[in-house]
Design a protein around this motif. Sequence first.
Motif, short mmCIF file in Angstrom:
data_model
loop_
_atom_site.label_atom_id
_atom_site.label_comp_id
_atom_site.label_asym_id
_atom_site.label_seq_id
_atom_site.Cartn_x
_atom_site.Cartn_y
_atom_site.Cartn_z
N LEU A 1 7.95 4.22 2.69
CA LEU A 1 7.58 3.63 3.97
C LEU A 1 8.61 3.98 5.05
O LEU A 1 9.81 3.84 4.85
CB LEU A 1 7.51 2.11 3.80
N HIS B 1 0.78 -1.23 0.00
CA HIS B 1 0.00 0.00 0.00
C HIS B 1 0.82 1.29 0.00
O HIS B 1 0.25 2.37 -0.08
CB HIS B 1 -0.93 0.02 1.22
N SER B 2 2.14 1.22 0.10
CA SER B 2 2.95 2.43 0.25
C SER B 2 4.09 2.48 -0.74
O SER B 2 4.66 1.45 -1.11
CB SER B 2 3.51 2.52 1.68
N ASP C 1 4.31 8.03 2.92
CA ASP C 1 2.88 7.73 2.80
C ASP C 1 2.47 6.48 3.57
O ASP C 1 1.32 6.02 3.46
CB ASP C 1 2.47 7.61 1.33
N GLY C 2 3.37 5.93 4.35
CA GLY C 2 3.05 4.76 5.17
C GLY C 2 3.98 4.69 6.36
O GLY C 2 5.19 4.88 6.22
N GLN D 1 9.95 1.62 -4.80
CA GLN D 1 9.60 1.98 -3.43
C GLN D 1 10.81 2.47 -2.64
O GLN D 1 11.95 2.07 -2.90
CB GLN D 1 8.96 0.78 -2.72
N VAL E 1 -1.05 10.14 8.46
CA VAL E 1 -0.48 9.09 7.62
C VAL E 1 -1.13 7.76 8.00
O VAL E 1 -1.62 7.60 9.13
CB VAL E 1 1.05 9.01 7.80
N LYS E 2 -1.14 6.82 7.07
CA LYS E 2 -1.65 5.48 7.38
C LYS E 2 -0.65 4.77 8.28
O LYS E 2 0.53 4.66 7.94
CB LYS E 2 -1.84 4.69 6.08
#
Length: 213
Positions: free
Chosen positions: A108, A104-105, A174-175, A133, A193-194
């Motif tokens: 991270l 999902h990110s 973003d994670g 990533q 943030v998540k």
Amino acid sequence: MIIACLHAADSNIAVLSQSLAQLAWPQVTLRHDVVAELLAEAELAGGLTPAIIDATRERISQLCQLADAVIITCTTLGTAAEGGRFTKPVIRLDAALADEALRHSQHLLVLCTAPTTLASTQAMFQQRLRQAQRLQVVCVPDAWTQFKAGEIAACHRTIADFALTALAQDPTIDGLVLAQSSMSGAAALIEGVKVLTGPEASLRSAMALVHHP
């Protein structure tokens, strides 16, 4: 269905139980086993020794006889499961968390508190990282000392403050992952943030492996 949890701290019993309650799976029962002495030995030795690995695998094997799946909630001891042969699915909490987080990110931030977990956590996430990533794995200063002293609320506040500062400095994150189950209580203190924690991710992984091995 019985899921056994191998912990290195008594406090993680409540964390996993609360996560199961949130998932609302009445058909699942948790069985808990705490091996704080093995983590203490690993800290004194500066990491896992062959004797600690053997002792950890023996406890896992015993739990496999009592449950449908085993979750190792300690990120330090989780490494001992690698290469072991067990009769039931064995889930490393940090591995389940890494798999879910990296789905999902793109950028991270992974936080740890125990210094002995840093290298294994870095390796765990790095192995799963896709080319585009970005990953940062950091040990939060002072949090582990507070946790070992029983200052749980202060530990969670320290983690949250560190995370919020990092997020303010780099808005591309973003994670956020709280890599150890003992850190889960800090999630409610972090906004913007998540935030992913290991207990629910590992329970979902255990359920999936039991039903679709």
